[in-house]
Design a protein around this motif. Sequence first.
Motif, short mmCIF file in Angstrom:
data_model
loop_
_atom_site.label_atom_id
_atom_site.label_comp_id
_atom_site.label_asym_id
_atom_site.label_seq_id
_atom_site.Cartn_x
_atom_site.Cartn_y
_atom_site.Cartn_z
N GLY A 159 0.82 -1.20 0.00
CA GLY A 159 0.00 0.00 0.00
C GLY A 159 0.86 1.26 0.00
N SER A 172 -4.10 1.22 2.67
CA SER A 172 -4.31 0.09 1.78
C SER A 172 -5.67 0.20 1.10
N THR A 173 -5.69 0.01 -0.21
CA THR A 173 -6.96 -0.03 -0.92
C THR A 173 -7.27 -1.46 -1.35
N GLY A 175 -5.60 -3.32 -3.09
CA GLY A 175 -5.21 -3.50 -4.48
C GLY A 175 -6.15 -2.82 -5.47
N LEU A 176 -7.21 -2.15 -4.99
CA LEU A 176 -8.17 -1.53 -5.92
C LEU A 176 -7.59 -0.31 -6.61
N PRO A 178 -3.92 1.76 -6.32
CA PRO A 178 -2.66 2.21 -5.73
C PRO A 178 -2.49 3.73 -5.81
N ARG A 179 -2.93 4.32 -6.94
CA ARG A 179 -2.78 5.75 -7.10
C ARG A 179 -3.72 6.50 -6.14
N ALA A 180 -4.94 5.99 -6.00
CA ALA A 180 -5.87 6.59 -5.05
C ALA A 180 -5.28 6.52 -3.64
N MET A 183 -2.89 9.25 -3.22
CA MET A 183 -3.56 10.55 -3.08
C MET A 183 -4.14 10.71 -1.67
N ILE A 184 -4.63 9.62 -1.12
CA ILE A 184 -5.15 9.66 0.26
C ILE A 184 -4.00 9.93 1.24
N ARG A 185 -2.84 9.34 0.94
CA ARG A 185 -1.67 9.62 1.79
C ARG A 185 -1.36 11.12 1.81
#
Lengths: 319, 319
Positions: A159, A172-173, A175-176, A178-180, A183-185
């Motif tokens: 993640g 962690s998404t 695996g849905l 990685p770029r999102a 961006m959340i980070r």
Amino acid sequence: MSASREAAGPVPLPADTTTHGLPSSSTSEEYPDIQQGASLLLALRLQDRPILLIGGGVVASQRLYFLLESGAHITIVSPSPLDPSISYRISDPNTSPQITWHDRPYLGREDSIKVTEYDLVMTAIDNNPLSQEVCEMCREKRVMVNVADIPPQCDFYFGAQLRKGPLQILISTGGLGPRAGAMIRDIIRNALPENIEESVEGVGLLRSELRKRAPGVGGQRGQERMDWMKELCDVWGLAQMERFRDEQVRKYVLDEGWEKKKMVAPSEVKQGQRKTTAEIWEQVKHFGHTQWAAGLGGFGAGMAVATVATIYLTRNAAR
Amino acid sequence: MSASREAAGPVPLPADTTTHGLPSSSTSEEYPDIQQGASLLLALRLQDRPILLIGGGVVASQRLYFLLESGAHITIVSPSPLDPSISYRISDPNTSPQITWHDRPYLGREDSIKVTEYDLVMTAIDNNPLSQEVCEMCREKRVMVNVADIPPQCDFYFGAQLRKGPLQILISTGGLGPRAGAMIRDIIRNALPENIEESVEGVGLLRSELRKRAPGVGGQRGQERMDWMKELCDVWGLAQMERFRDEQVRKYVLDEGWEKKKMVAPSEVKQGQRKTTAEIWEQVKHFGHTQWAAGLGGFGAGMAVATVATIYLTRNAAR
């Protein structure tokens, strides 16, 4: 898809909680629904633990970075040329003791390096059949494995990561996206108070001194210690916690708070608490050469200024 | 203490990145300093994996909750009475298939249940010598273990956790401040956009359809796919990504964007894209009773309004 509902879950108590026997009846409304499909998010302690890293490209270099920060010992199996940052870590005396490099391809089941000798195995190579073979070897021996770029072959994901000293955050998404995740980070990085690192450090110092005053694991004492710490954190808030880095503040809070079974508000404590004569003498006793030299230098400078000023004033007065 | 400096680290690429061979020279300024003392933060996939949980109190019930959400199979060894929430999960048909309960104390080395049969072992008991024994058994066999309340006996910590559907966040203070970790979690919860869950879900759906159009692992195609996805995420931003949950939006973005090797901005795509006649007929074929009833009702109402209006206008015209 179970993902479509909110499942923040119950507020989990801290990892060292030992509250027991809260009375409660067993009705389903009390207990939140289980939303399967989650990962189990963990912080692994890897100091001196052996990790096998197969591959020497950019992805391997990212794995290596996080492994080095965790203090692990990393065995890299990959033929030259390596990614320049890996070469740099292998030659840098700060990190080279943590790395063993085998300049050759990994041979799968035929290899003399066995996955069972390692706590974790990670591959980051462009050879899918070999990745598959390593994955199978690990699954047979119950060794946790990550195969870069092939989610079904991963027992764990990384993640997006954020570190501020002792504070670490994993996004962690599953695996849905990685770029999102990245961006959340960035949102999280901007939302954290500027002094968050100092706050976590301060509360860690206070907690460790409290444990020295009230040692032992669990039980009544452990519960009291935890309850007092929790309330203190709530009263001070994150922003003020950085003040716990000051030894005098910690001493005051523990003496006047913990020892007397009460709370101390931030406003009660002045930064740089008043020191007793004994404490000042205690500090003087620990002066080194530089402090004595500085003291003597200051004394000399003071004499010189006083002398010149006195002469000047005396002359003026004489006119 | 290495904790006193900022160490956000390099921005790690997503876990499935396979960029290779970026040219670069090996100077130390390029590479961030390694700040040891970190944990390695991971998202473990535990679907159907066997986990051993020794203990049946409140802490064990928190462990159980997260393990159930991860889809693991949990073997609980603890004498009655259990924490009521554990009893509830054992009797609830939604979760009971995931749990095996042994109503007796764990016997350490003498026990017929061996730690080597499990992927992870967790203890949450008030018996320190037994915890110590379990920890030693696990260390000998290289099984990762968490002993609640005794950090030195932990190979992993949990920290504060936050879940919003497919989005999961772990906040670890390395054991320095569990309460501070929970407070940071609250800051993060408030900072996340309201529709974050829908956004992650949407981007996941788009990504999975893109993988169907452009299958395969790594290589040139994988790199193109990832680069396009990354740019699209940046152009849309988190807030707009929830629109990818609409099948028509995904289709438009993939047809007009991916297939034509260009970017599609959110403003170009109307929610509920124009549909072809074939697509409308496809939807009509799947109409249920309620849709037909609504359609007929609407038809009737339309006729009534038109009739009244016509009569009214005709009368007026007649005057």
